[in-house]
Enzyme design. Structure first.
Site, mmCIF file in Angstrom:
data_model
loop_
_atom_site.group_PDB
_atom_site.id
_atom_site.type_symbol
_atom_site.label_atom_id
_atom_site.label_comp_id
_atom_site.label_asym_id
_atom_site.label_seq_id
_atom_site.Cartn_x
_atom_site.Cartn_y
_atom_site.Cartn_z
ATOM 1 N N SER A 17 0.836 -1.209 0.000
ATOM 2 C CA SER A 17 0.000 0.000 0.000
ATOM 3 C C SER A 17 0.870 1.258 0.000
ATOM 4 O O SER A 17 0.525 2.251 -0.650
ATOM 5 C CB SER A 17 -0.990 -0.004 1.164
ATOM 6 O OG SER A 17 -0.337 0.167 2.392
ATOM 7 N N ASN A 18 1.997 1.233 0.691
ATOM 8 C CA ASN A 18 2.890 2.408 0.653
ATOM 9 C C ASN A 18 3.424 2.653 -0.759
ATOM 10 O O ASN A 18 3.539 3.794 -1.209
ATOM 11 C CB ASN A 18 4.044 2.233 1.640
ATOM 12 C CG ASN A 18 3.660 2.651 3.048
ATOM 13 O OD1 ASN A 18 3.368 3.826 3.290
ATOM 14 N ND2 ASN A 18 3.627 1.695 3.969
ATOM 15 N N HIS A 113 9.088 3.058 8.798
ATOM 16 C CA HIS A 113 8.948 2.130 9.921
ATOM 17 C C HIS A 113 7.681 2.500 10.695
ATOM 18 O O HIS A 113 7.443 3.690 10.959
ATOM 19 C CB HIS A 113 10.186 2.233 10.821
ATOM 20 C CG HIS A 113 10.176 1.237 11.929
ATOM 21 N ND1 HIS A 113 10.517 -0.092 11.730
ATOM 22 C CD2 HIS A 113 9.827 1.348 13.233
ATOM 23 C CE1 HIS A 113 10.387 -0.739 12.877
ATOM 24 N NE2 HIS A 113 9.973 0.105 13.800
ATOM 25 N N ASP A 154 17.146 0.039 11.222
ATOM 26 C CA ASP A 154 16.312 1.135 11.750
ATOM 27 C C ASP A 154 17.100 2.217 12.490
ATOM 28 O O ASP A 154 16.574 2.879 13.383
ATOM 29 C CB ASP A 154 15.225 0.582 12.700
ATOM 30 C CG ASP A 154 14.290 -0.397 12.003
ATOM 31 O OD1 ASP A 154 14.064 -0.238 10.792
ATOM 32 O OD2 ASP A 154 13.797 -1.323 12.664
HETATM 33 C C1 GAR Z 1 3.992 -0.867 6.815
HETATM 34 O O1 GAR Z 1 3.322 -0.605 8.021
HETATM 35 C C2 GAR Z 1 5.476 -0.615 6.978
HETATM 36 O O2 GAR Z 1 5.793 0.463 7.798
HETATM 37 C C3 GAR Z 1 5.925 -1.895 7.628
HETATM 38 O O3 GAR Z 1 5.184 -2.903 6.965
HETATM 39 C C4 GAR Z 1 3.942 -2.364 6.490
HETATM 40 C C5 GAR Z 1 3.868 -2.623 5.013
HETATM 41 O O4 GAR Z 1 2.629 -2.261 4.491
HETATM 42 N N1 GAR Z 1 7.334 -2.071 7.487
HETATM 43 C C6 GAR Z 1 8.099 -2.631 8.412
HETATM 44 O O5 GAR Z 1 7.679 -3.084 9.438
HETATM 45 C C7 GAR Z 1 9.586 -2.696 8.057
HETATM 46 N N2 GAR Z 1 10.363 -2.771 9.254
HETATM 47 P P1 GAR Z 1 2.432 -2.104 2.932
HETATM 48 O O6 GAR Z 1 2.988 -3.346 2.252
HETATM 49 O O7 GAR Z 1 0.919 -2.031 2.794
HETATM 50 O O8 GAR Z 1 3.117 -0.846 2.484
#
Ligand code: GAR
Length: 204
Positions: A17-18, A113, A154
């Protein structure tokens, strides 16, 4: 270089989604950047599907495909060079980026993060585990952090951070949803900042 669009790669492991919000924001704002490559450790996931549907090269690179770690790293570097990648956005990438790849993109690789770093970061702190830990610690707020990637999990320079409240009755899932909505605002803003930094560095 006038009208040069910075060539970006996104690294993803899941829903993406990001990645989708970044891709949309680049078109809408518009920003002087173009996502041309999606690298994932999973051949099938939301992010890879989105890349394929949107004409973005989708390259599956997993350590399991290679006889050695060095070959894995070389293949990642090859893909980045082949697509002339200038900067990298980690968007839900659940693997540690190899040191040689980090070294090839100093101040040119961002990660998002789902917590307020330096709290709740480091090995094992990803996805829902982060929100579970935040609730277990009794925090009253959480949020999202965008930081530069360096060789330590991180730990790179923080670029942007935004808080969200922890509400009574929150579960890891409800908190994750609130934080994710915040991430979708924050990551395009951080990309804009990175592009400004890159332009300034070019002029100097
Ligand atoms: C997001 O919340 C991102 O911050 C986290 O995984 C999710 C991915 O969502 N990332 C981490 O935890 C990395 N350490 P997405 O696939 O819908 O963007």
């Amino acid at each position: 270089m006038p009208n040069h669009k910075i060539r970006l790669a996104v690294f993803c492991s899941g829903t993406g989604s990001n990645f989708k919000y970044l891709h949309t924001a680049i078109a809408e704002r518009p920003l002087d950047a173009k996502i041309v490559l999606c690298i994932s450790n999973r051949s099938q996931c939301g992010a890879m599907e989105y890349a394929r549907e949107n004409g973005i090269a989708a390259v599956h690179i997993s350590e399991k495909q290679f006889a050695s770690y060095d070959e894995f790293v070389a293949s990642m570097l090859d893909a980045l060079h082949e697509h002339d990648i200038e900067a990298i956005m980690l968007a839900g990438y659940m693997r540690k980026v190899p040191d040689a790849v980090v070294a090839a993109y100093p101040d040119r690789m961002l990660n998002i993060h789902p917590a307020l770093l330096p709290k709740f970061g480091g090995e094992g702190m990803y996805g829902i585990h982060v929100h579970t830990a935040v609730l277990a610690a009794g925090e009253t707020e959480s949020g999202a952090t965008v930081h530069m990637v360096n060789e330590e999990y991180d730990k790179g320079r923080i670029v942007l951070q935004e808080c969200v409240p922890v509400l009574s009755g929150d579960t890891p899932e409800t908190l994750a949803e609130r934080v994710l909505a915040c991430e979708h605002r924050l990551y395009p803003a951080a990309l804009e900042k990175l592009l400004d930094e890159m332009k300034t560095a070019e002029i100097r």
